[in-house]
Design an enzyme around this catalytic site. Structure first.
Site, mmCIF file in Angstrom:
data_model
loop_
_atom_site.group_PDB
_atom_site.id
_atom_site.type_symbol
_atom_site.label_atom_id
_atom_site.label_comp_id
_atom_site.label_asym_id
_atom_site.label_seq_id
_atom_site.Cartn_x
_atom_site.Cartn_y
_atom_site.Cartn_z
ATOM 1 N N LYS A 114 -6.601 24.309 -29.446
ATOM 2 C CA LYS A 114 -7.243 23.532 -30.228
ATOM 3 C C LYS A 114 -6.955 23.489 -31.457
ATOM 4 C CE LYS A 114 -10.161 27.182 -31.754
ATOM 5 N NZ LYS A 114 -10.923 26.716 -32.890
ATOM 6 N N ASN A 115 -6.285 24.611 -32.624
ATOM 7 C CA ASN A 115 -5.794 24.863 -33.565
ATOM 8 C C ASN A 115 -5.275 23.658 -33.916
ATOM 9 O OD1 ASN A 115 -8.146 26.943 -33.486
ATOM 10 N ND2 ASN A 115 -5.843 28.101 -34.071
ATOM 11 N N CYS B 167 -17.627 32.992 -43.145
ATOM 12 C CA CYS B 167 -18.014 33.348 -41.741
ATOM 13 C C CYS B 167 -17.899 34.236 -41.320
ATOM 14 C CB CYS B 167 -17.233 32.353 -40.813
ATOM 15 S SG CYS B 167 -15.576 32.673 -40.546
ATOM 16 N N ARG C 194 -13.283 33.019 -46.310
ATOM 17 C CA ARG C 194 -13.282 32.260 -46.269
ATOM 18 C C ARG C 194 -12.966 30.724 -47.499
ATOM 19 N NH1 ARG C 194 -13.483 31.514 -39.691
ATOM 20 N NH2 ARG C 194 -11.195 30.218 -40.173
ATOM 21 N N ASP D 114 -5.071 35.480 -35.222
ATOM 22 C CA ASP D 114 -6.129 34.835 -33.555
ATOM 23 C C ASP D 114 -5.217 35.780 -32.488
ATOM 24 O OD1 ASP D 114 -7.329 33.043 -35.354
ATOM 25 O OD2 ASP D 114 -5.976 31.069 -34.827
ATOM 26 N N ARG E 110 -15.319 27.990 -27.158
ATOM 27 C CA ARG E 110 -15.174 27.465 -28.654
ATOM 28 C C ARG E 110 -13.526 26.863 -28.151
ATOM 29 N NH1 ARG E 110 -16.023 30.224 -32.701
ATOM 30 N NH2 ARG E 110 -14.361 28.558 -33.499
#
Ligand code: UD1
Length: 429
Positions: free
Chosen positions: A22-23, A126, A131, A316, A408
């Site tokens: 995803k990243n 968030c 961030r 993560d 997600r």
């Protein structure tokens, strides 16, 4: 709202195909904005974040079609994106879109580089931290863009184009490196990014940009040099395997016990996490097929971990590792250095019986003999999946609510785990 119901206690056995990262996929899709020629991305994970970014790029006039569907896939279920940004119709990224997906603010880099102006909403904070994007702005200013903050928007202008420059990042920023890298490909002259992020996703972006005709060297080290070119061409690129998905399932196997092949995973992308798992007592081996993780019989040892930029232990995977440590023999110290508020999973893990004390950026995890299932929920993606892992090893039933977070970032999570013997199902709500 859907939830995931897990009946814990089964060891995991079998093979899990690792999806594209995803990243990496998100910045690669955004890089499509840099060229008026077609960019084909293969091995794109089927995730709600990818679908959201497809809609957001569509707002700029980017046409994205999806190919590569497999039997049984949903209508938009292919893993190949054909991206065509021949005409940019709108250089504004509005707040209501950017707020649904913060990475979409990275469009500021390619848009100002190619179009000479854009208006992109600031993403805001968030659940895991404030961030800021001050370093993204600084990098673009170094390249000669004028940036004004107006009504919550970054208004970027470079009517005569960007100019190559030296960019010094005072701290490692993945997003800042992506933005600087994309913008500098079309700048006039040479750019050097100092203290660049070395994450595999940065390397993947640079590889793809080079296939498009960019002249980038040094990606994967902390100094990246970019010789600007006037335009980029078409290219086809395959997204790297997801190291966070890989590490997540590796931790799940370490926690439940069993023997699983993480097919297609690249061990070089998560060496720090694999080393920690070995210290904790898992057997980890790299094969041609991927990474094999085993744990039979013996318990889990407590290991201390500090998150830091690549190649260190990734933020993560912090929540997932904490889930594993809740069952360790002894006490583990987990320090989070990237985000100030990334311990939302602590109170939910406690609902399953974990003993965790927080002291600022340090979590002290005292291993317990067993966890017991309970209803839980989390406010971000990695925290949610840490609760799934804990549920797989807990006695009885755990229900993880707010599944949209999992959708997600984890493709077919419950299917992949169920295929390895987990008792896990999605409950439609
Ligand atoms: C970060 C993680 C990345 C992870 C992603 C999603 C690192 C270095 N980055 O990337 O691995 O996949 O979150 O969880 O591990 N910062 C500033 N100003 C800026 C930009 C960043 O102060 O303009 C700070 C952040 O607050 C943070 C640190 O720099 O403390 C790293 O942030 P950054 O790498 O930019 O965040 P992401 O790109 O979201």
């Amino acid at each position: 709202m859907d939830s995931i119901k897990i009946t814990g206690g089964n060891p995991l056995k079998g093979s899990i195909p690792i999806s594209g990262a995803k990243n990496a996929a998100l910045p690669l899709m955004i890089a499509g904005l840099l060229s008026d020629r077609q960019l084909v991305l293969e091995n794109v994970p089927r995730l709600s974040d990818v679908r959201a970014l497809t809609r957001i790029l569509g707002n700029h006039g980017v046409d994205i079609t999806i190919a590569g569907k497999r039997k049984g896939d949903a209508q938009d279920g292919g893993d190949t994106l054909v991206i065509n940004a021949s005409t940019i119709v709108d250089t504004c990224a509005p707040y209501d879109l950017v707020s649904t997906m913060r990475a979409s603010s990275w469009v500021v880099g390619p848009l100002v580089a190619r179009m000479g102006e854009c208006r992109v909403s600031l993403p805001g904070g968030c659940a895991i931290g404030t961030r800021p994007v001050d370093l993204h702005i600084m990098a673009l200013q170094r390249l000669g863009a004028r940036i004004d903050i107006e009504e919550g928007y970054m208004v970027a202008r470079a009517p005569k184009g960007l100019k190559g420059a030296e960019i010094f990042f005072p701290m490692v920023t993945v997003g800042g490196t992506h933005v600087a890298l994309m913008a500098a490909t079309l700048a006039d002259g040479t750019t050097v990014i100092h203290n660049a992020a070395r994450e595999p996703e940065v390397v993947d972006l640079a590889d793809c940009l080079n296939k498009m005709g960019a002249r980038i060297s040094g990606a994967g080290t902390s100094t990246i040099e970019i010789k600007g070119v006037p335009r980029l061409n078409s290219a086809t690129h395959r997204v790297v395997p997801d190291r966070i998905e890989t590490g997540t399932y590796a931790m799940a196997v370490a926690m439940t016990g069993g023997d699983v092949m993480l097919a297609g995973a690249d061990p070089a992308h998560l060496q720090a996490a694999l080393d920690v798992l070995k210290k904790a007592g898992a057997e980890v081996s790299a094969t041609n097929e991927g990474i094999r993780v085993k744990r039979n019989g013996q318990g889990i040892d407590a290991v201390d971990v500090t998150t830091a930029p690549f190649p260190a232990f990734p933020t993560d995977l912090q929540a997932q590792f904490m889930a594993l440590m809740t069952r360790a023999k002894g006490t583990s110290h987990i320090t989070e250095t990237i985000f100030e508020n990334r311990f939302m999973h602590v109170s939910e893990l406690a609902r399953l019986g974990a003993k965790i004390a927080l002291r600022g950026d340090l979590a002290i995890v005292e291993g317990v003999d067993k966890l017991k299932g309970a209803p839980v929920m989390a406010t971000d993606l990695r925290a949610s999946v840490s609760l799934v892992i804990a549920g797989l090893a807990a006695e009885g039933v755990t229900t993880v609510n707010r599944v949209y977070h999992l959708d997600r970032g984890f493709e077919a999570l419950e299917k992949k785990l169920a295929a390895c013997g987990a008792l896990i199902e999605r409950v439609r709500g």
